[in-house]
Design an enzyme around this catalytic site. Structure first.
Site, PDB file in Angstrom:
ATOM      1  N   GLU A 294      48.080  38.515  35.699  1.00 47.61           N
ATOM      2  CA  GLU A 294      48.493  39.082  34.410  1.00 47.61           C
ATOM      3  C   GLU A 294      47.701  40.377  34.244  1.00 47.61           C
ATOM      4  O   GLU A 294      46.470  40.367  34.315  1.00 47.61           O
ATOM      5  CB  GLU A 294      48.222  38.107  33.266  1.00 47.61           C
ATOM      6  CG  GLU A 294      48.960  36.770  33.416  1.00 47.61           C
ATOM      7  CD  GLU A 294      50.456  36.895  33.643  1.00 47.61           C
ATOM      8  OE1 GLU A 294      51.060  37.867  33.151  1.00 47.61           O
ATOM      9  OE2 GLU A 294      51.042  36.046  34.337  1.00 47.61           O
ATOM     10  N   CYS A 328      44.990  43.228  25.998  1.00 46.33           N
ATOM     11  CA  CYS A 328      46.130  43.640  26.824  1.00 46.33           C
ATOM     12  C   CYS A 328      47.377  43.753  25.963  1.00 46.33           C
ATOM     13  O   CYS A 328      48.283  44.507  26.272  1.00 46.33           O
ATOM     14  CB  CYS A 328      46.339  42.637  27.938  1.00 46.33           C
ATOM     15  SG  CYS A 328      46.330  40.953  27.320  1.00 46.33           S
TER      16      CYS A 328
HETATM   17  P1  NAD Z   1      39.533  45.126  35.829  1.00 46.10           P
HETATM   18  O1  NAD Z   1      40.782  45.145  36.642  1.00 46.10           O
HETATM   19  O2  NAD Z   1      38.637  46.283  35.885  1.00 46.10           O
HETATM   20  O3  NAD Z   1      38.646  43.851  36.241  1.00 46.10           O
HETATM   21  C1  NAD Z   1      39.212  42.556  36.301  1.00 46.10           C
HETATM   22  C2  NAD Z   1      38.426  41.750  37.308  1.00 46.10           C
HETATM   23  O4  NAD Z   1      38.628  42.313  38.612  1.00 46.10           O
HETATM   24  C3  NAD Z   1      36.923  41.749  37.069  1.00 46.10           C
HETATM   25  O5  NAD Z   1      36.389  40.487  37.411  1.00 46.10           O
HETATM   26  C4  NAD Z   1      36.435  42.811  38.023  1.00 46.10           C
HETATM   27  O6  NAD Z   1      35.086  42.641  38.418  1.00 46.10           O
HETATM   28  C5  NAD Z   1      37.375  42.608  39.194  1.00 46.10           C
HETATM   29  N1  NAD Z   1      37.506  43.808  40.034  1.00 46.10           N
HETATM   30  C6  NAD Z   1      37.272  45.094  39.718  1.00 46.10           C
HETATM   31  N2  NAD Z   1      37.488  45.894  40.776  1.00 46.10           N
HETATM   32  C7  NAD Z   1      37.866  45.094  41.784  1.00 46.10           C
HETATM   33  C8  NAD Z   1      38.236  45.329  43.137  1.00 46.10           C
HETATM   34  N3  NAD Z   1      38.258  46.541  43.654  1.00 46.10           N
HETATM   35  N4  NAD Z   1      38.596  44.274  43.881  1.00 46.10           N
HETATM   36  C9  NAD Z   1      38.603  43.043  43.356  1.00 46.10           C
HETATM   37  N5  NAD Z   1      38.237  42.749  42.089  1.00 46.10           N
HETATM   38  C10 NAD Z   1      37.889  43.773  41.321  1.00 46.10           C
HETATM   39  O7  NAD Z   1      39.982  44.799  34.326  1.00 46.10           O
HETATM   40  P2  NAD Z   1      39.061  44.692  33.032  1.00 46.10           P
HETATM   41  O8  NAD Z   1      38.632  46.056  32.643  1.00 46.10           O
HETATM   42  O9  NAD Z   1      38.039  43.642  33.170  1.00 46.10           O
HETATM   43  O10 NAD Z   1      40.122  44.145  31.975  1.00 46.10           O
HETATM   44  C11 NAD Z   1      41.027  44.973  31.328  1.00 46.10           C
HETATM   45  C12 NAD Z   1      42.387  44.927  31.971  1.00 46.10           C
HETATM   46  O11 NAD Z   1      42.862  43.580  31.988  1.00 46.10           O
HETATM   47  C13 NAD Z   1      43.417  45.712  31.199  1.00 46.10           C
HETATM   48  O12 NAD Z   1      44.252  46.394  32.101  1.00 46.10           O
HETATM   49  C14 NAD Z   1      44.199  44.632  30.463  1.00 46.10           C
HETATM   50  O13 NAD Z   1      45.507  45.011  30.101  1.00 46.10           O
HETATM   51  C15 NAD Z   1      44.178  43.528  31.455  1.00 46.10           C
HETATM   52  N6  NAD Z   1      44.393  42.230  30.819  1.00 46.10           N
HETATM   53  C16 NAD Z   1      45.627  41.661  30.932  1.00 46.10           C
HETATM   54  C17 NAD Z   1      45.898  40.458  30.324  1.00 46.10           C
HETATM   55  C18 NAD Z   1      47.248  39.816  30.422  1.00 46.10           C
HETATM   56  O14 NAD Z   1      47.378  38.645  30.072  1.00 46.10           O
HETATM   57  N7  NAD Z   1      48.273  40.534  30.879  1.00 46.10           N
HETATM   58  C19 NAD Z   1      44.897  39.822  29.596  1.00 46.10           C
HETATM   59  C20 NAD Z   1      43.626  40.424  29.514  1.00 46.10           C
HETATM   60  C21 NAD Z   1      43.396  41.630  30.139  1.00 46.10           C
END
Ligand code: NAD
Length: 542
Positions: A294, A328
């Protein structure tokens, strides 16, 4: 427990939300826990196979609204730790898969009761300090939604198991909901404690074991979630929490031949990178991994000229700015008819002027800080872009001396293809596009094609026919669609959550649709009186 009886998980109700108003005893106990955790500088080790482990180095977590305050120090793991986490998950697999569904569900139900009761203050306070949520935002997320995920998933999983094939009397056909044959990799974002609570446990409930990598910013609360789950009876090795470089952990874990699934929530970009890595490793896997992600959103509100103006303004205020717009589902583009704009502008600006931004431990504040320096820089870049290409109607300021504070900002653009209307900003910035009243249909088409995301959206209108027509025209534009309500605040079991297009695989967290992704059903046919002759009657002589 071995016993005869069809034990059903009791039907849950959503956890009631506490108000924390002055005089409420819960307010007093929460404030006391906030004070304790502020000074505690909590140690956050990894959790691997039941061992609390420190890695090669340590990192610090600071409060977004008080940069100087280190609230925790965490273990930053290395390659060996990540390997060990995978091995611990694989080792616990057989035991956990052989544990009955009722036993596994009971762990989650007990965890939910602990969180609703004695652990509530700790989980809320850690979320407030670590993620800069106000008490209300922490309560609806960290306490209530996590409890709801655990209770409803236990119930939905039970319902799923009752789905069985038909029989014709000669055989007994059974569907066995097996766990997947390997380990699941759960990766959670910073913005919801409940998502960190849900991603690893949803897969574990269905009998899988998990390597869990939370967002670094949430490690304080995730540490407490892990301790709570252990207290609830989760056996060692079922969920193994690792921390350190996200890219390194991910690369190493995804390359493992026993990966059977990724349960991800976060940005579109990171999920797409994981999907690419899975593709590169596809020949290596013993079984095709399930990819559940998501991701981002560019959520809209569109008002018809018959809309209730006051309701619309409140939806913009709450839907766009609660938790600093870092949901989100947060409303970030608003389409308003020219006839209503002056009224909407006046009301929304008045509301935004009323909003207090600051330290969330001061309960008078409606907004805290944005999550970190990176996010602050990114949002500041969009504010610059807004000043150069559009009109900043209200707010626009940002200051990071004490914490990462951004004013609630309302922007108006006349360019329907503006970046401000297309890209996810993930901060307290709402962009308005004013359209001529007569161009309602064309505006719906514009909304549908402006951004690659399709997570949430809302339509405001009093005219009945307009609501249905808009829902039809925007059918693929949002996975969660609201009529006369803000596009945020989905409740587990009431509004199953998730979106399509670039917003994710739409597997609806906290619903049976999600749980079904974590099982590999086996059909078992038991024939009571098998055939004893290979010949069929049609082969007999005339
Ligand atoms: P992010 O993508 O930066 O991080 C998410 C997770 O991925 C974290 O645990 C992070 O450490 C990890 N991550 C970061 N870089 C990575 C890489 N290169 N390889 C593997 N893992 C990696 O997102 P965020 O800033 O923590 O959260 C915000 C985002 O999440 C926004 O885009 C938001 O829309 C989305 N979000 C979506 C939903 C939904 O239900 N659609 C819900 C909550 C948040």
């Amino acid at each position: 427990m071995t016993a005869d009886g069809h034990f059903r998980v009791p039907p849950p109700v959503n956890e009631p939300i506490r108000a924390y108003a002055p005089g409420d005893p819960h307010r007093k106990s929460l404030k006391a826990r906030l004070a304790e955790l502020t000074d505690a500088r909590t140690d956050v080790p990894m959790q691997i196979g039941g061992e609390r482990r420190w890695g090669a180095s340590k990192g610090e977590i600071r409060s977004p609204h008080r940069k100087e305050l280190a609230i925790a120090q965490y273990a930053a793991g290395a390659s060996k730790d990540f390997d060990d986490a995978v091995e611990a998950a694989l080792k616990a697999r057989r035991m956990w898969a052989a544990t009955s569904y009722q036993e596994r569900a009971a762990v989650l139900l007990r965890a939910a009761a602990l969180l609703a009761g004695p652990w509530r203050d700790t989980i809320n306070a850690a979320t407030m300090l670590g993620q800069s949520k106000t008490v209300h935002q922490a309560e609806i997320d960290a306490a209530c939604e996590t409890v709801d995920f655990w209770r409803y998933n236990a119930y939905f999983g039970d319902q799923l198991l009752t789905q069985q094939p038909f029989n014709d009397g000669t055989a007994w056909n059974r569907l066995e909901y097996r766990p997947l044959e390997g380990f699941v990799f759960a990766v959670s974002p910073f913005n919801f404690t409940s998502i960190a609570g849900n991603l690893p446990t949803a897969a574990a409930l269905m009998g899988n074991t998990v390597v869990f990598k939370p967002a670094t910013q949430t490690l304080l609360v995730c540490h407490f979630l892990m301790e709570l789950l252990i207290e609830a009876g989760l056996p060692p090795g079922v969920i193994n929490m690792v921390s350190g470089s996200a890219a390194k952990i991910s690369e190493q874990v995804i390359a493992h031949e026993r990966l059977v699934g990724i349960h991800f929530t976060g940005s579109t970009e990171v999920f797409q990178g994981m999907w690419r890595e899975v593709g590169q490793n596809v020949e290596r896997y013993r079984t095709y991994p399930r990819l559940v992600g998501e991701t981002g959103g560019k959520d809209f509100i569109v008002a018809h000229h018959t809309a209730d103006v006051e309701a619309l303004a409140v939806a913009i205020g709450r839907g766009g700015f609660e938790y600093q717009g870092q949901k989100c589902s947060a409303a970030s583009r608003v389409y308003v008819p020219a006839s209503l704009w002056p009224d909407i502008e006046e009301r929304t600006v008045a509301m935004l002027r009323d909003i207090r931004v600051g330290d969330v431990t001061d309960f008078r504040n409606f907004m805290g800080a944005v999550i970190d320096a990176r996010s602050f820089e990114k949002i500041s870049g969009y504010l610059d872009h807004a000043r150069q290409t559009a009109t900043v109607i209200q707010g626009g300021g940002a200051a990071s001396e004490t914490g990462y504070f951004v004013e609630p900002t309302l922007v108006r653009t006349t360019d329907p293809a503006s970046r401000l209307l297309r890209e996810e900003i993930f901060g307290p910035v709402v962009t308005v596009y004013v359209y001529p009243d007569a161009e309602w249909d064309a505006t719906l088409d514009l909304i549908d094609r402006t951004s690659p995301y399709a997570l949430t959206g809302a339509v405001f209108a009093r005219e009945r026919g307009v609501l249905g027509a808009a829902a039809a025209r925007l059918r693929q534009a949002a996975g969660n669609f609201y009529l006369n309500d803000k596009p945020t605040g989905a409740m587990v079991a009431q509004q199953p959550f998730g979106g399509g297009r670039a917003s994710g695989t739409n597997d609806k967290a906290g619903s049976p649709l999600n749980l079904i992704r974590w099982v590999s059903p086996r059909t078992i046919k038991e024939t009571f009186a098998p055939a004893h002759d290979f010949r069929y009657p049609f082969m007999d002589a005339e």
